[in-house]
Motif scaffolding. Structure first.
Motif, mmCIF file in Angstrom:
data_model
loop_
_atom_site.group_PDB
_atom_site.id
_atom_site.type_symbol
_atom_site.label_atom_id
_atom_site.label_comp_id
_atom_site.label_asym_id
_atom_site.label_seq_id
_atom_site.Cartn_x
_atom_site.Cartn_y
_atom_site.Cartn_z
ATOM 1 N N GLU A 238 -22.432 -0.289 -34.680
ATOM 2 C CA GLU A 238 -23.579 -0.856 -35.388
ATOM 3 C C GLU A 238 -23.154 -2.048 -36.239
ATOM 4 O O GLU A 238 -23.804 -3.102 -36.226
ATOM 5 C CB GLU A 238 -24.236 0.213 -36.259
ATOM 6 C CG GLU A 238 -25.449 -0.277 -37.028
ATOM 7 C CD GLU A 238 -26.063 0.797 -37.906
ATOM 8 O OE1 GLU A 238 -27.259 0.676 -38.221
ATOM 9 O OE2 GLU A 238 -25.352 1.754 -38.286
ATOM 10 N N MET A 239 -22.053 -1.903 -36.974
ATOM 11 C CA MET A 239 -21.610 -2.989 -37.845
ATOM 12 C C MET A 239 -21.075 -4.170 -37.038
ATOM 13 O O MET A 239 -21.366 -5.336 -37.346
ATOM 14 C CB MET A 239 -20.543 -2.495 -38.825
ATOM 15 C CG MET A 239 -20.009 -3.594 -39.739
ATOM 16 S SD MET A 239 -21.281 -4.427 -40.742
ATOM 17 C CE MET A 239 -21.453 -3.255 -42.089
ATOM 18 N N LEU A 240 -20.303 -3.901 -36.001
ATOM 19 C CA LEU A 240 -19.756 -5.007 -35.216
ATOM 20 C C LEU A 240 -20.853 -5.765 -34.467
ATOM 21 O O LEU A 240 -20.787 -6.989 -34.332
ATOM 22 C CB LEU A 240 -18.662 -4.517 -34.265
ATOM 23 C CG LEU A 240 -17.248 -4.551 -34.885
ATOM 24 C CD1 LEU A 240 -17.116 -3.558 -36.032
ATOM 25 C CD2 LEU A 240 -16.179 -4.272 -33.833
ATOM 26 N N ALA A 241 -21.866 -5.042 -34.011
ATOM 27 C CA ALA A 241 -23.011 -5.709 -33.388
ATOM 28 C C ALA A 241 -23.751 -6.566 -34.415
ATOM 29 O O ALA A 241 -24.207 -7.680 -34.109
ATOM 30 C CB ALA A 241 -23.953 -4.673 -32.779
ATOM 31 N N PHE A 242 -23.860 -6.059 -35.642
ATOM 32 C CA PHE A 242 -24.490 -6.821 -36.718
ATOM 33 C C PHE A 242 -23.716 -8.109 -36.988
ATOM 34 O O PHE A 242 -24.301 -9.192 -37.098
ATOM 35 C CB PHE A 242 -24.568 -5.964 -37.979
ATOM 36 C CG PHE A 242 -25.039 -6.704 -39.199
ATOM 37 C CD1 PHE A 242 -26.362 -7.107 -39.324
ATOM 38 C CD2 PHE A 242 -24.148 -6.989 -40.222
ATOM 39 C CE1 PHE A 242 -26.790 -7.792 -40.450
ATOM 40 C CE2 PHE A 242 -24.572 -7.682 -41.358
ATOM 41 C CZ PHE A 242 -25.896 -8.079 -41.471
ATOM 42 N N ILE A 243 -22.379 -7.989 -37.070
ATOM 43 C CA ILE A 243 -21.542 -9.172 -37.311
ATOM 44 C C ILE A 243 -21.686 -10.174 -36.172
ATOM 45 O O ILE A 243 -21.808 -11.384 -36.403
ATOM 46 C CB ILE A 243 -20.065 -8.750 -37.487
ATOM 47 C CG1 ILE A 243 -19.898 -7.962 -38.792
ATOM 48 C CG2 ILE A 243 -19.145 -9.973 -37.480
ATOM 49 C CD1 ILE A 243 -18.531 -7.307 -38.950
ATOM 50 N N ARG A 244 -21.711 -9.677 -34.942
ATOM 51 C CA ARG A 244 -21.854 -10.595 -33.808
ATOM 52 C C ARG A 244 -23.214 -11.302 -33.863
ATOM 53 O O ARG A 244 -23.323 -12.484 -33.514
ATOM 54 C CB ARG A 244 -21.687 -9.847 -32.479
ATOM 55 C CG ARG A 244 -21.360 -10.801 -31.331
ATOM 56 C CD ARG A 244 -21.067 -10.075 -30.035
ATOM 57 N NE ARG A 244 -20.008 -9.088 -30.128
ATOM 58 C CZ ARG A 244 -18.705 -9.383 -30.142
ATOM 59 N NH1 ARG A 244 -18.305 -10.640 -30.099
ATOM 60 N NH2 ARG A 244 -17.807 -8.403 -30.219
ATOM 61 N N GLY A 245 -24.234 -10.586 -34.314
ATOM 62 C CA GLY A 245 -25.538 -11.206 -34.478
ATOM 63 C C GLY A 245 -25.529 -12.301 -35.536
ATOM 64 O O GLY A 245 -26.157 -13.357 -35.356
ATOM 65 N N LEU A 246 -24.797 -12.064 -36.630
ATOM 66 C CA LEU A 246 -24.669 -13.089 -37.671
ATOM 67 C C LEU A 246 -23.971 -14.331 -37.124
ATOM 68 O O LEU A 246 -24.366 -15.462 -37.428
ATOM 69 C CB LEU A 246 -23.878 -12.542 -38.863
ATOM 70 C CG LEU A 246 -24.503 -11.423 -39.684
ATOM 71 C CD1 LEU A 246 -23.531 -10.955 -40.756
ATOM 72 C CD2 LEU A 246 -25.817 -11.877 -40.318
ATOM 73 N N ILE A 247 -22.933 -14.103 -36.327
ATOM 74 C CA ILE A 247 -22.203 -15.225 -35.724
ATOM 75 C C ILE A 247 -23.116 -16.016 -34.793
ATOM 76 O O ILE A 247 -23.120 -17.250 -34.792
ATOM 77 C CB ILE A 247 -20.956 -14.717 -34.964
ATOM 78 C CG1 ILE A 247 -19.961 -14.065 -35.945
ATOM 79 C CG2 ILE A 247 -20.270 -15.864 -34.205
ATOM 80 C CD1 ILE A 247 -18.836 -13.307 -35.258
ATOM 81 N N ALA A 248 -23.929 -15.304 -34.017
ATOM 82 C CA ALA A 248 -24.868 -15.966 -33.115
ATOM 83 C C ALA A 248 -25.879 -16.800 -33.896
ATOM 84 O O ALA A 248 -26.204 -17.936 -33.505
ATOM 85 C CB ALA A 248 -25.580 -14.930 -32.252
ATOM 86 N N ASP A 249 -26.363 -16.252 -35.000
ATOM 87 C CA ASP A 249 -27.341 -16.981 -35.812
ATOM 88 C C ASP A 249 -26.729 -18.252 -36.406
ATOM 89 O O ASP A 249 -27.400 -19.277 -36.517
ATOM 90 C CB ASP A 249 -27.860 -16.099 -36.952
ATOM 91 C CG ASP A 249 -28.739 -14.961 -36.462
ATOM 92 O OD1 ASP A 249 -29.218 -15.038 -35.314
ATOM 93 O OD2 ASP A 249 -28.932 -13.999 -37.231
ATOM 94 N N LYS A 250 -25.452 -18.176 -36.773
ATOM 95 C CA LYS A 250 -24.790 -19.304 -37.430
ATOM 96 C C LYS A 250 -24.227 -20.313 -36.434
ATOM 97 O O LYS A 250 -24.383 -21.533 -36.606
ATOM 98 C CB LYS A 250 -23.667 -18.766 -38.327
ATOM 99 C CG LYS A 250 -22.820 -19.835 -38.998
ATOM 100 C CD LYS A 250 -23.612 -20.647 -40.006
ATOM 101 C CE LYS A 250 -22.727 -21.693 -40.691
ATOM 102 N NZ LYS A 250 -23.484 -22.519 -41.649
#
Length: 252
Positions: A187-199
């Motif tokens: 869950e957390m790593l998917a969240f981080i990857r989503g943040l990277i995608a947004d940025k």
């Protein structure tokens, strides 16, 4: 396809002689039995780096410093600069580890300097982020980790960010024997990857290796690494035993 990475963090353990023997044992096991598609990294104390570089096949095993200075050079007694680290033959540097933040007061401002110097000197930062138990219990871990990243590596250019590895370390699971469940980790790593995608965009996010670091062992590595967003581990205690470390390398 993003790289699978298993990086050991020896922390403040082993003499040079013990470290060289450990490195040789890992080198031999990896050469004979190690998964070919996994990037293997040994994070050693400063004193060991050159000796470990000379003890392993560096085309197969990378060597990492556990830290570097926030200044390029000068009157900073006891510090080891990124250029010095690079001159040992090391290719990586672990930055932002929770123990550095907690025990040595490393702030986002300091870490921004360290990351910049590491990149300038051709080192690959393994950049750590993660929350303490009280933050997890309050349910604010996502906001906390987001802030950690926004204050530091999200200030990089897309080109520079593409050169780093992210390691998520739930502080409540480091050296405690408690491990985040595979669901919590994913869950957390998917969240981080989503943040990277947004940025930085989806392409960069898909290429960024994100590691789990928190009491990962041969017993739970298979379950952790089976998750789609967990690309490997930043391994503490288990990296001090060659056979255990190999088992984690082969856990995909």
């Amino acid at each position: 396809m993003r790289k699978k990475v298993v990086a050991g963090n020896w922390k403040c353990n082993t003499t040079i002689q013990e470290g060289v023997e450990l490195a040789k044992a890992v080198n031999e096991l990896v050469a004979k039995e190690g998964a070919k598609d996994v990037v293997v990294v040994l994070g050693t104390p400063f004193t060991h780096i050159t000796s470990v570089v000379n003890a392993v096949d560096t085309s197969r095993i990378g060597v990492s410093s556990q830290n570097c200075a926030a200044e390029a050079k000068g009157a900073f007694t006891g510090e080891v600069s990124a250029a010095m680290v690079k001159s040992t033959g090391a290719e990586y540097v672990i930055l932002g580890h929770s123990e550095r933040r907690e025990y040595y007061g490393e702030t986002s401002e300091i870490l921004n300097k360290k990351v910049a110097l590491a990149l300038e000197n051709g080192l690959t930062p393994i950049y750590c982020c993660g929350e303490a138990l009280d933050i997890r219990e309050a349910g604010t871990q996502n906001d906390f980790v987001k802030t950690q990243l926004e204050e530091t590596v999200f200030n990089l250019s897309t080109e520079d960010f593409s050169k780093i590895i992210i390691a998520y370390e739930p502080i409540w699971a480091i050296g405690t024997g408690v491990t985040a469940s595979s669901e919590q980790a994913q869950e957390m790593l998917a969240f981080i990857r989503g943040l990277i995608a947004d940025k930085f965009g989806a392409a960069v996010a898909e290429e960024t290796s994100i590691l789990y670091g928190g009491s990962c062992s041969p017993k739970n590595a298979n379950e952790l690494f089976a998750n789609p967003d967990i690309d490997g581990g930043l391994i503490g205690g288990a990296s001090l035993k060659a056979e255990d470390f190999l088992a984690i390398i082969n856990a995909y």
